[in-house]
Write a protein that holds these residues in place. Structure first.
Motif, short mmCIF file in Angstrom:
data_model
loop_
_atom_site.label_atom_id
_atom_site.label_comp_id
_atom_site.label_asym_id
_atom_site.label_seq_id
_atom_site.Cartn_x
_atom_site.Cartn_y
_atom_site.Cartn_z
N ASP A 2 0.82 -1.20 0.00
CA ASP A 2 0.00 0.00 0.00
C ASP A 2 0.86 1.27 0.00
O ASP A 2 2.08 1.22 0.17
N ARG A 3 0.18 2.39 -0.20
CA ARG A 3 0.86 3.68 -0.32
C ARG A 3 1.68 4.02 0.93
O ARG A 3 2.80 4.52 0.83
N ALA A 4 1.15 3.73 2.11
CA ALA A 4 1.85 4.05 3.35
C ALA A 4 3.16 3.28 3.46
O ALA A 4 4.19 3.85 3.85
N GLU A 5 3.16 2.01 3.09
CA GLU A 5 4.38 1.21 3.14
C GLU A 5 5.41 1.71 2.14
O GLU A 5 6.60 1.81 2.44
N ILE A 6 4.94 2.05 0.94
CA ILE A 6 5.84 2.59 -0.08
C ILE A 6 6.44 3.91 0.39
O ILE A 6 7.65 4.13 0.27
N THR A 7 5.61 4.78 0.95
CA THR A 7 6.08 6.07 1.45
C THR A 7 7.15 5.87 2.52
O THR A 7 8.19 6.54 2.50
N PRO A 22 13.97 9.97 8.74
CA PRO A 22 12.77 9.69 7.94
C PRO A 22 11.52 10.39 8.46
O PRO A 22 10.70 10.86 7.68
N ASP A 23 11.40 10.48 9.79
CA ASP A 23 10.19 11.10 10.35
C ASP A 23 10.18 12.61 10.20
O ASP A 23 9.16 13.27 10.43
N SER A 24 11.30 13.21 9.78
CA SER A 24 11.31 14.65 9.54
C SER A 24 11.16 14.98 8.05
O SER A 24 11.23 16.15 7.67
N ILE A 25 10.93 13.96 7.22
CA ILE A 25 10.72 14.17 5.78
C ILE A 25 9.22 14.15 5.52
O ILE A 25 8.56 13.13 5.72
N ALA A 26 8.68 15.28 5.10
CA ALA A 26 7.25 15.38 4.83
C ALA A 26 6.92 14.65 3.52
O ALA A 26 7.74 14.58 2.61
N ASP A 27 5.69 14.14 3.44
CA ASP A 27 5.25 13.46 2.22
C ASP A 27 5.33 14.38 1.01
O ASP A 27 5.64 13.94 -0.09
N ASP A 66 10.15 15.26 -8.41
CA ASP A 66 10.51 16.45 -7.64
C ASP A 66 10.19 16.33 -6.16
O ASP A 66 10.62 17.15 -5.37
N SER A 67 9.45 15.30 -5.77
CA SER A 67 9.05 15.22 -4.37
C SER A 67 8.87 13.78 -3.93
O SER A 67 8.86 12.86 -4.75
N VAL A 68 8.70 13.62 -2.63
CA VAL A 68 8.42 12.30 -2.07
C VAL A 68 7.13 11.76 -2.69
O VAL A 68 7.07 10.62 -3.14
N ASN A 69 6.09 12.60 -2.74
CA ASN A 69 4.81 12.16 -3.32
C ASN A 69 4.95 11.74 -4.77
O ASN A 69 4.34 10.76 -5.19
N ASP A 70 5.74 12.48 -5.56
CA ASP A 70 5.97 12.10 -6.96
C ASP A 70 6.60 10.71 -7.04
O ASP A 70 6.23 9.89 -7.88
N VAL A 75 6.20 4.82 -8.11
CA VAL A 75 6.34 3.43 -7.66
C VAL A 75 5.00 2.72 -7.76
O VAL A 75 4.92 1.60 -8.29
N LEU A 76 3.94 3.35 -7.26
CA LEU A 76 2.61 2.74 -7.34
C LEU A 76 2.20 2.47 -8.78
O LEU A 76 1.69 1.40 -9.11
N GLU A 77 2.44 3.44 -9.65
CA GLU A 77 2.10 3.30 -11.07
C GLU A 77 2.84 2.11 -11.68
O GLU A 77 2.26 1.29 -12.38
#
Length: 87
Positions: A2-7, A22-27, A66-70, A75-77
């Motif tokens: 899932d997305r949370a595990e990938i993140t 890792p906990d100081s890196i925002a999504d 450009d970002s963690v979310n990207d 990865v999900l795609e």
């Protein structure tokens, strides 16, 4: 996966390359604006993400991130693409 595990795994990779906790890196953290990463660090993160998830992506697909979310979205795609190829 899932997305949370990938993140979580992507943030761990970023942390290994940058020594940022890792906990100081925002999504939504931008690699260049928020994390102040250089091109070598970005390349290393891209290679590590590709290896971690066995994506088999060409370098061109990793360059535009450009970002963690990207990164998580890519990865999900790619995981969905691979599932479709198997089905």
């Amino acid at each position: 996966m899932d997305r949370a595990e990938i993140t979580e795994r992507v943030k761990r990779i970023i942390s290994n390359v940058t020594n940022i906790a890792p906990d100081s890196i925002a999504d939504a953290a931008s690699f260049t604006r928020d994390l102040d990463l250089d091109s070598l660090s970005l390349l290393e993160i891209g290679v590590d993400v590709d290896y971690e998830f066995q994506l088999g992506l060409p370098e061109e697909r990793m360059r535009g991130l450009d970002s963690v979310n990207d990164t998580v979205a890519l990865v999900l795609e790619r995981l969905r693409e691979r599932e479709a190829e198997v089905a």
